[in-house]
Write a protein that holds these residues in place. Structure first.
Motif, short mmCIF file in Angstrom:
data_model
loop_
_atom_site.label_atom_id
_atom_site.label_comp_id
_atom_site.label_asym_id
_atom_site.label_seq_id
_atom_site.Cartn_x
_atom_site.Cartn_y
_atom_site.Cartn_z
N ALA A 55 0.83 -1.21 0.00
CA ALA A 55 0.00 0.00 0.00
C ALA A 55 0.86 1.25 0.00
CB ALA A 55 -0.92 0.00 1.22
N LEU A 56 2.06 1.18 0.58
CA LEU A 56 2.96 2.33 0.58
C LEU A 56 3.40 2.67 -0.84
CD1 LEU A 56 5.20 1.46 3.66
CD2 LEU A 56 3.36 3.16 3.56
N VAL A 57 3.72 1.64 -1.60
CA VAL A 57 4.14 1.86 -2.99
C VAL A 57 2.96 2.35 -3.82
CG1 VAL A 57 5.16 0.80 -5.03
CG2 VAL A 57 5.90 0.07 -2.75
N LEU A 58 1.80 1.71 -3.63
CA LEU A 58 0.60 2.12 -4.37
C LEU A 58 0.24 3.57 -4.05
CD1 LEU A 58 -1.80 1.44 -6.19
CD2 LEU A 58 -2.99 0.55 -4.17
N GLY A 73 0.06 9.33 -5.29
CA GLY A 73 0.40 10.66 -4.83
C GLY A 73 1.38 11.39 -5.72
N SER A 74 2.19 10.65 -6.47
CA SER A 74 3.13 11.30 -7.38
C SER A 74 2.46 11.76 -8.66
CB SER A 74 4.28 10.33 -7.72
OG SER A 74 3.81 9.22 -8.46
N LEU A 75 1.24 11.27 -8.90
CA LEU A 75 0.51 11.62 -10.13
C LEU A 75 -0.71 12.50 -9.87
CD1 LEU A 75 0.54 8.10 -11.83
CD2 LEU A 75 2.00 10.04 -12.40
N TRP A 76 -1.21 12.49 -8.62
CA TRP A 76 -2.48 13.13 -8.33
C TRP A 76 -2.47 13.71 -6.92
CZ3 TRP A 76 -6.92 10.53 -5.59
CH2 TRP A 76 -8.07 11.32 -5.61
N ASP A 77 -3.05 14.89 -6.76
CA ASP A 77 -3.16 15.53 -5.46
C ASP A 77 -4.59 15.35 -4.96
OD1 ASP A 77 -2.90 16.98 -3.19
OD2 ASP A 77 -2.34 18.87 -4.16
N LEU A 129 0.15 8.24 0.49
CA LEU A 129 -0.38 9.11 -0.55
C LEU A 129 -0.11 10.58 -0.20
CD1 LEU A 129 -3.87 8.56 -2.20
CD2 LEU A 129 -2.92 10.83 -1.87
N VAL A 130 -0.45 10.96 1.02
CA VAL A 130 -0.22 12.34 1.46
C VAL A 130 1.27 12.65 1.50
CG1 VAL A 130 -0.48 13.94 3.40
CG2 VAL A 130 -2.37 12.44 2.76
N GLY A 131 2.07 11.70 1.98
CA GLY A 131 3.51 11.92 2.03
C GLY A 131 4.12 12.09 0.66
N ALA A 132 3.65 11.32 -0.31
CA ALA A 132 4.17 11.43 -1.67
C ALA A 132 3.84 12.79 -2.28
CB ALA A 132 3.60 10.30 -2.54
N VAL A 133 2.62 13.28 -2.00
CA VAL A 133 2.24 14.61 -2.50
C VAL A 133 3.18 15.67 -1.93
CG1 VAL A 133 0.46 16.39 -2.43
CG2 VAL A 133 -0.17 14.01 -2.90
N ALA A 134 3.46 15.59 -0.63
CA ALA A 134 4.36 16.58 0.00
C ALA A 134 5.76 16.52 -0.58
CB ALA A 134 4.41 16.34 1.51
N MET A 135 6.25 15.33 -0.84
CA MET A 135 7.59 15.18 -1.42
C MET A 135 7.64 15.73 -2.84
SD MET A 135 8.61 11.39 0.00
CE MET A 135 10.25 11.39 -0.72
N ARG A 136 6.58 15.47 -3.60
CA ARG A 136 6.54 15.97 -4.98
C ARG A 136 6.48 17.50 -4.99
NH1 ARG A 136 2.09 16.86 -7.83
NH2 ARG A 136 0.83 15.46 -6.54
N GLU A 137 5.70 18.08 -4.06
CA GLU A 137 5.58 19.53 -3.99
C GLU A 137 6.87 20.20 -3.52
OE1 GLU A 137 2.23 20.17 -1.50
OE2 GLU A 137 0.77 19.93 -3.13
N SER A 138 7.72 19.43 -2.82
CA SER A 138 8.99 19.99 -2.37
C SER A 138 10.09 19.88 -3.43
CB SER A 138 9.45 19.29 -1.08
OG SER A 138 9.80 17.94 -1.35
N GLN A 154 10.85 16.93 -5.35
CA GLN A 154 11.37 15.60 -5.66
C GLN A 154 10.73 15.07 -6.94
OE1 GLN A 154 13.80 14.27 -3.75
NE2 GLN A 154 13.72 16.09 -2.45
N SER A 155 11.50 14.33 -7.71
CA SER A 155 10.96 13.74 -8.93
C SER A 155 10.05 12.57 -8.58
CB SER A 155 12.10 13.24 -9.82
OG SER A 155 12.76 12.13 -9.21
N ARG A 156 9.17 12.22 -9.53
CA ARG A 156 8.26 11.10 -9.30
C ARG A 156 9.03 9.82 -9.03
NH1 ARG A 156 5.21 13.82 -13.45
NH2 ARG A 156 3.15 14.43 -12.65
N LYS A 157 10.12 9.61 -9.76
CA LYS A 157 10.92 8.40 -9.57
C LYS A 157 11.51 8.34 -8.17
CE LYS A 157 14.87 5.87 -11.47
NZ LYS A 157 15.93 5.86 -12.51
N THR A 158 12.03 9.46 -7.69
CA THR A 158 12.61 9.51 -6.35
C THR A 158 11.55 9.24 -5.29
OG1 THR A 158 14.30 11.09 -7.05
CG2 THR A 158 13.81 10.97 -4.69
N VAL A 159 10.37 9.83 -5.47
CA VAL A 159 9.29 9.64 -4.52
C VAL A 159 8.91 8.17 -4.42
CG1 VAL A 159 6.84 10.12 -4.08
CG2 VAL A 159 8.36 11.98 -4.79
N ILE A 160 8.68 7.54 -5.56
CA ILE A 160 8.24 6.15 -5.57
C ILE A 160 9.33 5.22 -5.03
CG2 ILE A 160 7.53 4.23 -7.06
CD1 ILE A 160 6.26 6.35 -8.91
#
Length: 243
Positions: free
Chosen positions: A14-17, A22-26, A150-159, A161-167
């Protein structure tokens, strides 16, 4: 031991999902609040009817009660230390202030917080496997991991980070938490009933503290009024799976 690995991978997937979504959608905050409420209800039911019930039967009220309090205390101490490291203040409200920002290392601070919350849950899952398969706890952990990542990935992307790095970062976190399930199973495998009771209740106390400190406040803040129905739904699903 293969069962522990598979259960760990299933719960942590679920963390990866969540990181991919989150890297594609807010997503709207009300949605993540409802998901966290559902996970809270499922975890409460799983703890009450599987984890702590087993601890009570194996060790009685005194051992299981002391283990529960010790697990909660351990989580509070670790959580306060994380808050102090991230924000300079020991209170969870300061972490929420940090979460609200979108610069610097906010995403990684979120990652650390999610890891701290996830370790007791996954250890509890591993320990519970010593007494048999725990499908209810697996489902509950999956639904708690998904909105948090999901929320954490959004925050990382907004800071920045690239989608690849986030995932990839969340995938590493998933592997670490899978290891926590395996560790919990290994530790519990050779324990006597009395010690296993303490281990089960200790893990349960840490998860309860995580619920009170992180999941339920977030669900209440962002998921009202549907959070009440989502919590009841999660509780019911977990209860049915345990029946």
């Amino acid at each position: 031991m293969l069962t522990a690995v598979l259960y760990g991978l299933a719960a942590s997937s679920a963390l990866v999902l969540g990181s991919i979504i989150g890297s594609l959608w807010d997503p709207p905050r009300w949605l993540t609040g409802i998901l966290l409420a559902f996970a809270s209800g499922a975890l409460i039911s799983a703890l009450a009817f599987e984890l702590f019930e087993e601890a009570f039967h194996l060790g009685g009220a005194v051992r299981s009660g002391l283990g529960l309090l010790a697990g909660a205390a351990a989580f509070v101490l670790a959580d306060s230390a994380l808050d102090r490291y991230v924000t300079g203040h020991p209170g969870p409200e300061q972490r929420e202030v940090t979460k609200a920002g979108a610069s610097g290392g906010v995403g990684f601070a979120l990652l650390a917080a999610v890891t701290l919350d996830g370790v007791p849950e996954n250890l509890a899952l591993g320990v519970s496997l010593a007494g048999g398969v725990s499908l209810t706890l697996l489902v509950a952990i999956f639904f708690s991991n998904l909105p948090e990542s999901l929320v954490g990935a959004v925050a990382m992307r907004e800071s920045g980070q690239s989608r690849k790095t986030v995932i990839m970062t969340w995938a590493i976190c998933a592997l670490l938490l899978t290891g926590a399930v395996v560790l919990g199973r290994l530790v519990a495998g050779g324990l006597s009933d009395a010690v296993l009771a303490v281990a089960l209740s200790f893990a349960g106390g840490a998860v309860i503290a995580s619920l009170a400190d992180t999941l339920m406040p977030e669900a209440f803040e962002h998921g009202r009024p549907l959070n009440a129905f989502a919590t009841a739904g999660g509780f019911f699903l977990s209860f049915v799976l345990a029946a």
